[in-house]
Design a protein around this motif. Structure first.
Motif, PDB file in Angstrom:
ATOM      1  N   GLU A   1       0.833  -1.207   0.000  1.00 32.63           N
ATOM      2  CA  GLU A   1       0.000   0.000   0.000  1.00 32.63           C
ATOM      3  C   GLU A   1       0.867   1.256   0.000  1.00 32.63           C
ATOM      4  N   GLY A   2       0.354   2.329  -0.596  1.00 31.99           N
ATOM      5  CA  GLY A   2       1.056   3.615  -0.579  1.00 31.99           C
ATOM      6  C   GLY A   2       2.441   3.510  -1.175  1.00 31.99           C
ATOM      7  N   GLU A   3       3.388   4.146  -0.526  1.00 29.20           N
ATOM      8  CA  GLU A   3       4.778   4.061  -0.951  1.00 29.20           C
ATOM      9  C   GLU A   3       5.392   2.861  -0.247  1.00 29.20           C
ATOM     10  N   PRO A   4       5.572   1.755  -0.982  1.00 32.51           N
ATOM     11  CA  PRO A   4       5.967   0.504  -0.329  1.00 32.51           C
ATOM     12  C   PRO A   4       7.346   0.559   0.315  1.00 32.51           C
ATOM     13  N   PHE A   5       7.466  -0.155   1.434  1.00 31.37           N
ATOM     14  CA  PHE A   5       8.746  -0.325   2.104  1.00 31.37           C
ATOM     15  C   PHE A   5       9.575  -1.330   1.318  1.00 31.37           C
ATOM     16  N   THR A   6      10.888  -1.246   1.444  1.00 30.93           N
ATOM     17  CA  THR A   6      11.751  -2.307   0.933  1.00 30.93           C
ATOM     18  C   THR A   6      11.763  -3.410   1.987  1.00 30.93           C
ATOM     19  N   GLN A   7      12.241  -4.578   1.626  1.00 33.12           N
ATOM     20  CA  GLN A   7      12.327  -5.673   2.590  1.00 33.12           C
ATOM     21  C   GLN A   7      13.238  -5.279   3.747  1.00 33.12           C
ATOM     22  N   GLU A   8      14.330  -4.607   3.447  1.00 31.69           N
ATOM     23  CA  GLU A   8      15.266  -4.179   4.494  1.00 31.69           C
ATOM     24  C   GLU A   8      14.590  -3.205   5.469  1.00 31.69           C
ATOM     25  N   GLU A   9      13.830  -2.239   4.940  1.00 33.86           N
ATOM     26  CA  GLU A   9      13.115  -1.287   5.797  1.00 33.86           C
ATOM     27  C   GLU A   9      12.084  -2.012   6.666  1.00 33.86           C
ATOM     28  N   LEU A  10      11.380  -2.965   6.057  1.00 29.36           N
ATOM     29  CA  LEU A  10      10.377  -3.724   6.796  1.00 29.36           C
ATOM     30  C   LEU A  10      11.022  -4.544   7.916  1.00 29.36           C
ATOM     31  N   ASP A  11      12.137  -5.200   7.613  1.00 31.53           N
ATOM     32  CA  ASP A  11      12.836  -5.998   8.627  1.00 31.53           C
ATOM     33  C   ASP A  11      13.293  -5.121   9.789  1.00 31.53           C
ATOM     34  N   GLU A  12      13.792  -3.935   9.470  1.00 29.79           N
ATOM     35  CA  GLU A  12      14.245  -2.995  10.502  1.00 29.79           C
ATOM     36  C   GLU A  12      13.076  -2.563  11.388  1.00 29.79           C
ATOM     37  N   MET A  13      11.939  -2.283  10.767  1.00 27.46           N
ATOM     38  CA  MET A  13      10.753  -1.878  11.514  1.00 27.46           C
ATOM     39  C   MET A  13      10.276  -3.008  12.415  1.00 27.46           C
ATOM     40  N   MET A  14      10.176  -4.189  11.860  1.00 26.38           N
ATOM     41  CA  MET A  14       9.657  -5.329  12.609  1.00 26.38           C
ATOM     42  C   MET A  14      10.546  -5.690  13.792  1.00 26.38           C
ATOM     43  N   ALA A  15      11.843  -5.477  13.673  1.00 21.78           N
ATOM     44  CA  ALA A  15      12.762  -5.774  14.770  1.00 21.78           C
ATOM     45  C   ALA A  15      12.407  -4.980  16.021  1.00 21.78           C
ATOM     46  N   ILE A  16      11.849  -3.796  15.837  1.00 22.15           N
ATOM     47  CA  ILE A  16      11.461  -2.942  16.961  1.00 22.15           C
ATOM     48  C   ILE A  16       9.994  -3.145  17.325  1.00 22.15           C
ATOM     49  N   ALA A  17       9.149  -3.365  16.325  1.00 19.88           N
ATOM     50  CA  ALA A  17       7.699  -3.347  16.520  1.00 19.88           C
ATOM     51  C   ALA A  17       7.107  -4.607  17.129  1.00 19.88           C
ATOM     52  N   ILE A  18       7.686  -5.751  16.836  1.00 18.73           N
ATOM     53  CA  ILE A  18       7.062  -7.024  17.237  1.00 18.73           C
ATOM     54  C   ILE A  18       7.294  -7.317  18.718  1.00 18.73           C
ATOM     55  N   ASP A  19       6.219  -7.684  19.388  1.00 22.65           N
ATOM     56  CA  ASP A  19       6.279  -8.127  20.783  1.00 22.65           C
ATOM     57  C   ASP A  19       6.802  -9.567  20.775  1.00 22.65           C
ATOM     58  N   GLY A  20       7.899  -9.797  21.465  1.00 23.59           N
ATOM     59  CA  GLY A  20       8.529 -11.111  21.483  1.00 23.59           C
ATOM     60  C   GLY A  20       7.651 -12.215  22.043  1.00 23.59           C
ATOM     61  N   GLU A  21       6.736 -11.873  22.933  1.00 28.15           N
ATOM     62  CA  GLU A  21       5.879 -12.897  23.547  1.00 28.15           C
ATOM     63  C   GLU A  21       4.712 -13.290  22.649  1.00 28.15           C
TER      64      GLU A  21
ATOM     65  N   GLY B   1       4.215 -12.098  19.259  1.00 32.64           N
ATOM     66  CA  GLY B   1       4.489 -12.093  17.825  1.00 32.64           C
ATOM     67  C   GLY B   1       3.665 -11.051  17.076  1.00 32.64           C
ATOM     68  N   ASN B   2       2.892 -10.258  17.799  1.00 35.75           N
ATOM     69  CA  ASN B   2       2.073  -9.201  17.195  1.00 35.75           C
ATOM     70  C   ASN B   2       2.735  -7.839  17.397  1.00 35.75           C
ATOM     71  N   ILE B   3       2.133  -6.827  16.797  1.00 35.41           N
ATOM     72  CA  ILE B   3       2.624  -5.462  16.930  1.00 35.41           C
ATOM     73  C   ILE B   3       1.634  -4.663  17.760  1.00 35.41           C
ATOM     74  N   PRO B   4       1.929  -4.461  19.056  1.00 37.57           N
ATOM     75  CA  PRO B   4       1.082  -3.590  19.875  1.00 37.57           C
ATOM     76  C   PRO B   4       1.435  -2.144  19.508  1.00 37.57           C
ATOM     77  N   TYR B   5       0.616  -1.543  18.663  1.00 37.53           N
ATOM     78  CA  TYR B   5       1.031  -0.302  18.015  1.00 37.53           C
ATOM     79  C   TYR B   5       1.203   0.899  18.933  1.00 37.53           C
ATOM     80  N   GLU B   6       0.470   0.990  20.023  1.00 38.38           N
ATOM     81  CA  GLU B   6       0.700   2.127  20.931  1.00 38.38           C
ATOM     82  C   GLU B   6       2.097   2.028  21.557  1.00 38.38           C
ATOM     83  N   TYR B   7       2.512   0.841  21.918  1.00 35.46           N
ATOM     84  CA  TYR B   7       3.861   0.637  22.447  1.00 35.46           C
ATOM     85  C   TYR B   7       4.896   0.977  21.371  1.00 35.46           C
TER      86      TYR B   7
END
Length: 187
Positions: free
Chosen positions: A120-140, A142-148
């Motif tokens: 959607e929109g201006e797509p992320f590259t795989q590298e950008e997505l991986d970088e985002m997910m490394a911070i966004a995903i809750d380790g317990e 596996g989801n992204i609690p977006y307010e956190y």
């Protein structure tokens, strides 16, 4: 030096320091491919189209593929002083996440957000997505609690950002342009 002149100097210094990181030859020139990285390192969040506009404004016509500091500095200074390319506010980010979470669960799945970010929109590259997910995903979960995640993004840096420096600088005075009625009264 007056406070405003100091702020002006500090803003210019920040732009020059970011530029010099990529000036490997020390000749006040960089490869045009580094412009996007420099702009983003200053805290600006341009789209690819906005990067292209900047490139058109700063690329050296005589030495295609390079950008000179004396051309880059005034363009970036103006962009920052006009408050262009600012990152989204926490409220804007929350609104975007809430749009993606119509059931108001407070989280998004990794697969759902990955698909949205890549398609959607201006797509992320795989590298950008991986970088985002490394911070966004809750380790317990596996989801992204977006307010956190938004709070993680908004961690305050102790150093002032370039937009805060620009707010302290008085914009250059522009001459008063005559109104249409003033122009017509002179006829």
């Amino acid at each position: 030096m007056a406070a405003e002149e100091q702020d002006q100097s500090d803003l210019e210094k920040r732009i020059i320091e970011a530029f010099e990181v990529f000036d490997h030859a020390g000749n006040k020139s960089i490869d045009v491919r580094e412009v996007c990285t420099i702009v983003r390192s200053l805290g600006c969040c341009p789209t690819e189209a906005e990067i292209q506009e900047i490139l058109v404004a700063v690329e050296d016509q005589e030495t295609s593929g390079s950008v000179q500091l004396d051309k880059f500095l005034p363009v970036m200074k103006q962009i920052i002083q006009e408050n262009r390319l600012q990152p989204a506010s926490p409220e804007e980010l929350l609104k975007a996440f809430l749009t993606l979470d119509p059931e108001n669960k407070g989280y998004l799945t990794k697969d759902y957000l990955s698909k949205a970010m890549m398609e959607e929109g201006e797509p992320f590259t795989q590298e950008e997505l991986d970088e985002m997910m490394a911070i966004a995903i809750d380790g317990e979960t596996g989801n992204i609690p977006y307010e956190y995640y938004i709070n993680q993004l908004m961690v305050r840096i102790t150093d002032e950002n370039v937009y805060e420096l620009a707010k302290k600088i008085k914009p250059p005075e522009t001459p008063n342009k005559p109104t249409i009625s003033q122009l017509l009264s002179n006829l």
